[in-house]
Write an enzyme that holds these catalytic residues in place. Structure first.
Site, PDB file in Angstrom:
ATOM      1  N   ARG A  69     -14.476  -7.090   0.160  1.00 40.56           N
ATOM      2  CA  ARG A  69     -13.640  -6.824   1.341  1.00 40.56           C
ATOM      3  C   ARG A  69     -13.062  -5.402   1.266  1.00 40.56           C
ATOM      4  NH1 ARG A  69      -8.078  -5.221   2.460  1.00 40.56           N
ATOM      5  NH2 ARG A  69      -7.595  -5.960   4.537  1.00 40.56           N
ATOM      6  N   GLY A  83     -10.408  -2.828   3.336  1.00 38.39           N
ATOM      7  CA  GLY A  83      -9.388  -2.771   4.384  1.00 38.39           C
ATOM      8  C   GLY A  83      -9.447  -1.466   5.161  1.00 38.39           C
ATOM      9  N   THR A 116       0.830  -1.202   0.000  1.00 38.37           N
ATOM     10  CA  THR A 116       0.000   0.000   0.000  1.00 38.37           C
ATOM     11  C   THR A 116       0.869   1.259   0.000  1.00 38.37           C
ATOM     12  OG1 THR A 116      -1.816  -1.085   1.098  1.00 38.37           O
ATOM     13  CG2 THR A 116      -1.584   1.259   1.535  1.00 38.37           C
TER      14      THR A 116
END
Ligand code: ASP
Length: 316
Positions: A210, A212, A182
């Site tokens: 999903r 994060g 990231t």
């Protein structure tokens, strides 16, 4: 008037043993290029917000990082990206989750903040908004990366997911071998305004839908002129549960902790206790900055108007 730019390109098991000279040079180049782009804006009197967008855009365009072009593959073999940005001068924020084919997700997050009347858009709604705003799109091939694709192929028929780069499988727990890719940036401009941004492809083989910590305001990204600007990287689930970025801010605001003491409490103690591996970058409105991580390393960089520059990967 001082100004500071701090960036990260992910955290994890980053040690000299797993990096060769060519990779070190590649990451040094990638981080330096992002520092150049963002710092140039601050040097010319630009805002922390613009510097953050410029630095992150540069990292998103570089396939070695798990964001934008280098985003990892989901369980369905797609690239679904999350990003967020926050302006510490007015507590405005914009975030997007689960977007596809957006060349620079951080720019879409900024559009959400400035022009949507909302803070957080996801999936098809975010895509429609992007189209209306004329945000640059890119075809699937643009996001194709052989190494990341092969990682996904290895585990696509399992229930496992993994956090970038490494072929070790996870089932919701940390693994000493993996790295996170990231990207993020935080900046303090000459006016003393601070901003934070984060952008990610998330995790290889992540489940449909999903999300994060990266795009969640207060978890992976937060900025407030009164306290700090934070961008996180690591195993997103514990970072969500620890509400990491806002927690650092709260320790400063309500308990009077310094930037460094606040980040240490959250990253080295609170996160460790719940098995949350990773780290963060931080800056305050005086230009104090910090890199704090509990993993072996974190790709990171900093440049400030005192002439100081840091590009580093490994722990102390
Ligand atoms: N925090 C990100 C996520 O869980 C992953 C990373 O930092 O690389 O989506």
């Amino acid at each position: 008037m001082s100004f500071t730019l701090v960036i990260h390109g992910g955290a994890g098991n980053i040690t000299p043993a797993i990096m060769n000279a060519e990779q070190e040079a590649q990451y040094t180049r990638g981080l330096t290029e992002a520092l150049d782009k963002g710092y140039h804006i601050l040097q010319n009197g630009g805002t922390s917000l613009d510097a953050v967008v410029a630095a992150i855009t540069t990292l998103e365009d570089n396939p070695i990082f798990n964001a934008g072009r280098g985003a990892v593959f989901t369980k369905k073999g797609l690239n679904e990206m999350d990003a967020a940005i926050m302006d510490g001068s007015n507590l405005m924020a914009g975030a997007i989750a689960g977007v596809r084919n957006i060349k620079n997700p951080i720019k879409l997050a900024r559009e959400v903040m400035l022009r949507s009347g909302h803070v957080f858009l996801s999936g098809e709604g975010a895509a429609e908004f992007a189209l209306n705003q004329g945000i640059e799109m890119a075809p699937d091939e643009y996001f194709f990366n052989r190494q990341r694709y092969d990682q996904w192929v290895e585990i696509r028929d399992s229930d496992y997911y993994q956090l970038d780069h490494k072929a070790d499988n996870l089932k919701g727990q940390t693994d000493p071998e993996y790295k996170f890719g990231t990207v993020g940036a935080v900046a303090c401009d000459a006016e003393g305004n601070i901003a934070a941004g984060t952008s990610t492809g998330g995790m290889t083989n992540k489940r449909y839908g999903r999300i994060g910590d990266s795009p969640v305001i207060g978890a992976g990204t937060y900025a407030n002129n009164k306290t700090c600007a934070i961008s996180c990287t690591g195993h997103g689930e514990p970072f969500l549960r620890a509400v990491v970025a806002h927690d650092v801010s709260c320790l400063m605001e309500y308990k009077g902790l310094s930037l460094q003491d606040a980040t240490a409490v959250v990253v080295k103690d609170k996160l460790v206790k719940i098995g949350g591996e990773g780290g963060l970058i931080a800056v305050d409105a005086k230009g104090n900055y910090d890199f704090c991580f509990n993993s072996a390393g974190m790709y990171r960089g900093m440049r400030n108007s005192d002439g100081k520059e840091v590009v580093a990967f490994y722990g102390e």
